[in-house]
Design a protein around this motif. Structure first.
Motif, PDB file in Angstrom:
ATOM      1  N   CYS A   1       0.836  -1.291  -0.177  1.00 29.25           N
ATOM      2  CA  CYS A   1       0.001   0.132  -0.178  1.00 29.25           C
ATOM      3  C   CYS A   1       0.892   1.372  -0.047  1.00 29.25           C
ATOM      4  O   CYS A   1       2.086   0.961   0.260  1.00 29.25           O
ATOM      5  CB  CYS A   1      -0.731   0.088   1.174  1.00 29.25           C
ATOM      6  SG  CYS A   1      -1.639  -1.424   1.293  1.00 29.25           S
TER       7      CYS A   1
ATOM      8  N   ASP B   1      -2.155   3.755   4.046  1.00 29.26           N
ATOM      9  CA  ASP B   1      -2.750   2.628   3.475  1.00 29.26           C
ATOM     10  C   ASP B   1      -3.801   2.864   2.368  1.00 29.26           C
ATOM     11  O   ASP B   1      -4.831   2.145   2.279  1.00 29.26           O
ATOM     12  CB  ASP B   1      -3.327   1.779   4.488  1.00 29.26           C
ATOM     13  CG  ASP B   1      -2.261   1.342   5.428  1.00 29.26           C
ATOM     14  OD1 ASP B   1      -1.059   0.966   4.897  1.00 29.26           O
ATOM     15  OD2 ASP B   1      -2.512   1.064   6.461  1.00 29.26           O
TER      16      ASP B   1
ATOM     17  N   CYS C   1      -3.856  -0.193  -2.370  1.00 32.29           N
ATOM     18  CA  CYS C   1      -2.811  -1.229  -2.229  1.00 32.29           C
ATOM     19  C   CYS C   1      -3.051  -2.312  -3.412  1.00 32.29           C
ATOM     20  O   CYS C   1      -4.301  -2.458  -3.570  1.00 32.29           O
ATOM     21  CB  CYS C   1      -3.174  -2.388  -1.012  1.00 32.29           C
ATOM     22  SG  CYS C   1      -3.568  -1.078   0.484  1.00 32.29           S
TER      23      CYS C   1
END
Length: 125
Positions: A96, A121, A124
């Motif tokens: 990510c 994040d 991803c």
């Protein structure tokens, strides 16, 4: 400034993440645009002003890193960019990314202020 792909034609647009001013009513003063190249696993970001909300934008900063890394790739930290910062690239296939955007502005519909946002994040792949 509308969204323009400064990353290159092989990069597809994924999503824009908002940069909000910290003061009520928390207007969206800019965006962090994320692009991805599925053929080489590279991600790209651009930070840009939201022209419909602010004018006189300056000190626009873009940041990008592979999630889990402590080191940011940054553009605009020692500059006075007025429309966008970036592009920045990072290889993160199978991982990510974290993105960062910062924008100061001096006039426009919201007056004057600053927005600074980190998203972790995101994308991803």
């Amino acid at each position: 400034m509308s969204r323009v792909n400064y990353c290159g034609s092989s990069y597809g647009f994924l999503k824009s993440w908002a940069i909000k001013d910290g003061w009520y009513p928390n207007p969206t003063v800019g965006y962090i645009d994320v692009y991805y190249n599925s053929s080489n696993g590279n991600n790209c970001v651009i930070t840009r002003a939201n022209d419909s909300e602010v004018g006189g934008a300056n000190h626009i900063v873009a940041g990008l890193r592979k999630s889990g890394s402590s080191t940011w790739k940054l553009d605009g930290t020692n500059s006075n960019y007025t429309s966008y910062a970036g592009p920045l690239y990072v290889y993160a296939a199978g991982s990510c990314i974290d993105i960062y955007g910062e924008l100061n502005y001096t006039n426009g519909g919201t007056g004057a202020g600053a927005g600074r946002t980190v998203y972790e994040d995101v994308h991803c792949g």
